[in-house]
Structure formats: structure tokens, C-alpha cells
Design an enzyme around this catalytic site. Structure first.
Site, PDB file in Angstrom:
ATOM      1  N   GLY A 197      -6.665  -7.672  -1.091  1.00  0.00           N
ATOM      2  CA  GLY A 197      -7.568  -7.751   0.057  1.00  0.00           C
ATOM      3  C   GLY A 197      -8.769  -6.842   0.013  1.00  0.00           C
TER       4      GLY A 197
ATOM      5  N   GLN B 164     -11.837   1.504  -4.916  1.00  0.00           N
ATOM      6  CA  GLN B 164     -12.688   1.136  -3.775  1.00  0.00           C
ATOM      7  C   GLN B 164     -12.447   2.077  -2.591  1.00  0.00           C
ATOM      8  OE1 GLN B 164     -11.336  -2.912  -3.451  1.00  0.00           O
ATOM      9  NE2 GLN B 164     -12.461  -3.588  -5.258  1.00  0.00           N
TER      10      GLN B 164
ATOM     11  N   HIS C  76      -8.018  -2.272 -14.917  1.00  0.00           N
ATOM     12  CA  HIS C  76      -6.608  -1.876 -15.001  1.00  0.00           C
ATOM     13  C   HIS C  76      -6.260  -1.181 -16.307  1.00  0.00           C
ATOM     14  CE1 HIS C  76      -5.421  -3.749 -11.254  1.00  0.00           C
ATOM     15  NE2 HIS C  76      -6.265  -4.716 -11.558  1.00  0.00           N
TER      16      HIS C  76
ATOM     17  N   CYS D 178      -8.569   0.221  -9.124  1.00  0.00           N
ATOM     18  CA  CYS D 178      -8.903  -1.038  -8.460  1.00  0.00           C
ATOM     19  C   CYS D 178      -9.052  -0.890  -6.946  1.00  0.00           C
ATOM     20  CB  CYS D 178      -7.919  -2.126  -8.862  1.00  0.00           C
ATOM     21  SG  CYS D 178      -8.755  -3.713  -9.004  1.00  0.00           S
ATOM     22  N   LEU D 179      -8.080  -1.295  -6.125  1.00  0.00           N
ATOM     23  CA  LEU D 179      -8.237  -1.044  -4.682  1.00  0.00           C
ATOM     24  C   LEU D 179      -8.361   0.467  -4.459  1.00  0.00           C
ATOM     25  CD1 LEU D 179      -8.187  -2.555  -1.829  1.00  0.00           C
ATOM     26  CD2 LEU D 179      -5.899  -1.604  -1.622  1.00  0.00           C
TER      27      LEU D 179
ATOM     28  N   SER E 213      -1.773  -7.720  -6.055  1.00  0.00           N
ATOM     29  CA  SER E 213      -3.179  -7.844  -5.651  1.00  0.00           C
ATOM     30  C   SER E 213      -3.586  -9.300  -5.421  1.00  0.00           C
ATOM     31  CB  SER E 213      -4.099  -7.215  -6.698  1.00  0.00           C
ATOM     32  OG  SER E 213      -3.816  -5.847  -6.830  1.00  0.00           O
TER      33      SER E 213
ATOM     34  N   GLY F 279     -11.935  -8.918  -6.286  1.00  0.00           N
ATOM     35  CA  GLY F 279     -12.922  -9.768  -5.620  1.00  0.00           C
ATOM     36  C   GLY F 279     -13.991  -8.942  -4.921  1.00  0.00           C
ATOM     37  N   TYR F 280     -13.742  -7.654  -4.791  1.00  0.00           N
ATOM     38  CA  TYR F 280     -14.694  -6.743  -4.135  1.00  0.00           C
ATOM     39  C   TYR F 280     -15.238  -5.772  -5.174  1.00  0.00           C
ATOM     40  CZ  TYR F 280     -12.865  -8.629   0.186  1.00  0.00           C
ATOM     41  OH  TYR F 280     -12.514  -9.483   1.190  1.00  0.00           O
TER      42      TYR F 280
ATOM     43  N   GLY G 122      -4.244  -3.013  -5.134  1.00  0.00           N
ATOM     44  CA  GLY G 122      -3.675  -3.676  -3.960  1.00  0.00           C
ATOM     45  C   GLY G 122      -4.532  -4.844  -3.536  1.00  0.00           C
TER      46      GLY G 122
ATOM     47  N   GLU H 115      -3.612   0.151 -16.927  1.00  0.00           N
ATOM     48  CA  GLU H 115      -2.169  -0.067 -17.167  1.00  0.00           C
ATOM     49  C   GLU H 115      -1.895  -1.498 -17.638  1.00  0.00           C
ATOM     50  OE1 GLU H 115      -3.683  -0.277 -14.381  1.00  0.00           O
ATOM     51  OE2 GLU H 115      -2.850  -1.919 -13.221  1.00  0.00           O
TER      52      GLU H 115
HETATM   53  N1  LIG Z   1      -6.432  -5.405  -8.160  1.00  0.00           N
HETATM   54  C1  LIG Z   1      -6.906  -4.809  -7.086  1.00  0.00           C
HETATM   55  O1  LIG Z   1      -6.518  -3.714  -6.695  1.00  0.00           O
HETATM   56  C2  LIG Z   1      -7.915  -5.591  -6.283  1.00  0.00           C
HETATM   57  C3  LIG Z   1      -8.666  -4.798  -5.266  1.00  0.00           C
HETATM   58  C4  LIG Z   1      -9.228  -5.645  -4.135  1.00  0.00           C
HETATM   59  N2  LIG Z   1      -8.151  -6.301  -3.460  1.00  0.00           N
HETATM   60  C5  LIG Z   1     -10.222  -6.641  -4.669  1.00  0.00           C
HETATM   61  O2  LIG Z   1      -9.946  -7.810  -4.736  1.00  0.00           O
HETATM   62  O3  LIG Z   1     -11.314  -6.260  -5.026  1.00  0.00           O
END
Ligand SMILES: NC(=O)CC[C@H](N)C(=O)O
Length: 380
Positions: free
Chosen positions: A225, A254, A335, A250-251, A47, A294-295, A223, A337
Site C-alpha cells: 500500500g 518510503q 530488495h 521498500c515501504l 507487499s 508502486g510508490y 509492506g 534480500e
Molecule cells: N515492496 C514494498 O514494500 C512496496 C512499498 C509500497 N507498498 C509500494 O508499492 O510502493
């Protein structure tokens, strides 16, 4: 004598320190992580792809790099920043040093800079681009190089970190399709621990391809971005919502939110560290969580969707967990995990498996059409 390295921020702030790792120039989004330990996991967490990571804890490197603690096959960071770098590890498990790891993968490190000032700048101005260099190019040229780095180069990181091929991690338990957007191995480890039969698939696997694997549940990984850079994933999730139990991390959280009709936005400087307090709204209980994002999912955008907020961040009250009110699907921004770090949240994997068992019980050997009809979606 150790060579010099410089870190130049987009706003013109220049830090001069000592070089470790590879030589050259590298651009990235400058972010900070407040973890005291766990630098190996940070370096190898996909990530962080495209980001220059600053560790706020001042002593980094002292326990080296081990064989066992990688979160992925290689480090994806675009640079590594520390206050003090300890080149000689003291740890019986250490196989080599951060310097060796970064050299091997062409990543630049800088130490002996004022990481507190750098962090405060990011907190005040928000995350920004930066360039790391071990060369002697003048500042003007570096600023130009940075502005030349089109934003695209720092986007669309998921195809770089996702697996290219489907692979198995067999077990005798529930069959889980893990969609890999740049998954940390911690997710596999937690599912393996619970006996799951796991099939890991690339980020662009379609809903039909997943149906053909006949899973009991779908795990959406973390993931790098912006989640809006992976629209095909949002499409896949919205198609399979209600048909299979889904757990997003996380990603993945989202993407689940976008698929359910909510919206995401960028945080000023993000959450990265191992001690973020998260409140579970149902019980009022606070969990300590590991985070790297970051999102965030926009709170107002939840209105009018079938999503319910289950967890919030106790520091800034942003959304940390969601569940679908009609379908078996939930997600967390943090997370569960985490390693190292709080293990408070691994119960979420058990909750996912309970959800799968309940879903199976309610839909005993029903053909897919019946499951869809029960979910109010009609046959496709
Ligand atoms: N750890 C992640 O999955 C981060 C999710 C997404 N890339 C963010 O920065 O918000």
C-alpha cells in the site's frame, strides 16, 4: 474441461480465459511482474496484498510450490494472471501446485489470456482496478461491483500483513528490532545469516516500546500500500531518527523519507520484477535489483531535507536509495534480500551492521540523553 474465468478492467477491457485456483469474485489493483522465475515468492510477498498480479513471463507453474520458498505464511495477492499455467510441476522439491495453493487460500487464478496486451494496457493507462470472476455475472454488474469496492478496501493493508505479536529470532550478534509492515522472510534470513539477535515487532509499535527493547539498530521492512496510510510509523521513525541506526527497505524506505520531511507519490505502473538496473551515485556502479513497488519518493521533495540521494533507477531515473546526512540512517527502494534473483545487493545488510558498530563505538554506553544530544535532538 477447465472452467472459464474472466478478468474485467476498470476501463471496460474484458479478458476471457481458463480458471485455476479458487472460485468466486475478487477485486484488486491490476499490476504486472516481469520476473521469469519466482512466482512463489511473488504470491507470498505481503507487499502484493490487494493486488491482482499478472506474470509477463508466459510459462508459470512448471516448478510447482515448495515448502521452503515462501516469503510469508500465506499468499496475500487478490488474484493471479498467467499466459500459460502448467498444472503438473516437474521439480523434486515441489510439494504441490499453484492451483492447490490458491484454492487453499480462496484466491482466483486465470490463464490463457493475452498477458502482453494486458501489460501494455497497464503501461499506457497506468495501474487500475480489476475484477476476476469465475461466475457468469454480466459485465455491467461486474463494473458496478468494482466501483462499489471502496478504495478503502484496497488500502490500509499493513495491519493485515504485519505480525500481531512480538517474536524473537535469537542470535549472538547485534540486536535488531525489525518493524514488520508485511515483512518478507528474506529480510529475517539475511539478518539471521549475519548472526543478529532479532526482535520482530508489529507495525504500530511506538518509539517508546522500541526504546524499551534496547536495540542496536532498527530495520524497517517492506509492506503493502501507500506509505501515507501508516502515519503512526512515520511518527515512530521521525522520533527515533538519530537515536538508533535505521535501515529501511521498500515501504520502510518510503516511511524513512516521509519521516525525514520528504514526500512520496504514486508511479504510473510501478516497478515489479527481478532485473531493474539501479545506479549507485557514489561509485557509478550499476546493480541489478529485485523490485516490487508502486510508490516512489518525490525527487523535488528531497530539497531542504537532510536526505541525500544515493541510488537512482537507470530506466526512469526515480529515486532508489537515500541516506541521512546527519544521522546513521539509510534506505533502498528495492530488495537487497531478493530471492530468487540478483544477490548483488545483500552487501547493504553488511553496511547496516557496520553502521551499527560505528554508532556504538562513537556512543560507548552513553545514556540515551547523551546520544540524543549528540544527534542534536535534545532530550525528550
Ligand atoms: N515492496 C514494498 O514494500 C512496496 C512499498 C509500497 N507498498 C509500494 O508499492 O510502493
Amino acid at each position: 474441461m477447465q472452467a472459464q474465468a474472466r478478468l474485467l478492467l476498470e476501463d471496460g477491457t474484458l479478458f476471457t480465459g481458463r480458471a485455476f485456483g479458487a472460485e468466486g469474485e475478487q477485486t484488486g489493483e491490476v499490476v504486472f511482474n516481469t520476473g521469469i522465475t519466482g512466482y512463489q515468492e511473488v504470491l507470498s510477498d505481503p507487499s502484493y496484498c490487494g493486488q491482482i498480479v499478472t506474470m509477463t513471463y508466459p510459462l508459470i507453474g512448471n516448478y510447482g510450490i515448495t515448502r521452503d520458498d515462501f516469503e510469508s505464511i500465506r499468499p496475500y495477492v487478490h488474484g493471479f494472471v498467467t499466459r500459460r499455467y502448467e498444472p503438473v510441476p516437474s521439480n523434486w522439491r515441489a510439494e504441490y501446485s499453484i492451483d492447490m495453493l490458491l484454492k487453499e487460500h480462496g484466491i482466483i487464478g486465470i490463464s490463457d489470456i493475452d498477458t502482453r496486451m494486458l501489460t501494455r494496457r497497464i503501461r499506457h493507462q497506468g495501474t487500475m482496478k480489476g475484477i476476476l470472476t469465475t461466475g457468469s455475472k454480466p459485465v455491467e454488474e461486474l463494473l458496478e461491483m468494482m466501483s462499489d469496492t471502496t478504495i478503502d478496501e484496497l488500502r490500509n493493508q499493513v495491519p493485515l500483513t504485519s505480525t500481531k505479536h512480538v517474536y524473537n529470532s535469537p542470535g549472538i550478534g547485534e540486536k535488531i528490532v525489525l518493524v514488520d509492515y508485511g515483512a518478507k522472510t528474506g529480510i529475517l534470513r539475511e539478518l539471521n545469516k549475519r548472526g543478529c539477535d532479532i526482535v520482530v515487532v508489529p507495525h504500530d509499535t511506538t518509539a517508546d516500546e522500541i526504546r524499551r527493547l534496547n536495540p542496536d539498530g532498527i530495520q524497517l521492512s517492506n509492506g503493502p500500500g501507500d506509505p501515507k496510510d501508516v502515519p503512526h510509523a512515520v511518527e515512530m521513525v521521525s522520533e527515533l531518527l538519530g537515536e538508533y541506526p535505521i535501515f529501511g527497505i521498500c515501504l520502510g524506505h518510503q516511511l524513512f523519507a516521509l519521516a525525514a520531511g520528504a514526500n512520496t507519490e504514486k508511479l504510473k505502473f510501478g516497478h515489479r520484477g527481478g532485473n531493474h538496473p539501479v545506479k549507485e551515485l557514489e561509485t557509478g556502479r550499476c546493480y541489478i535489483t529485485s523490485q516490487n513497488h508502486g510508490y516512489t519518493v518525490n525527487e523535488d521533495s528531497i530539497k531542504g531535507t537532510d536526505l541525500e540521494i544515493t541510488h537512482i533507477n537507470n530506466n526512469d531515473k526515480t529515486i532508489e536509495g537515500l541516506k541521512h546526512t546527519k544521522y546513521p540512517a539509510f534506505s533502498v527502494q528495492y530488495h537487497p534480500e531478493a530471492a530468487p534473483g540478483p544477490q548483488d545487493n545483500s552487501y547493504l545488510f553488511d553496511r547496516f551492521l557496520d553502521m551499527i558498530r560505528e554508532h556504538k563505538q562513537n556512543n560507548p554506553q552513553k545514556p540515551r540523553q547523551a546520544v540524543l544530544a549528540a544527534a542534536g535532538k535534545g532530550a525528550r
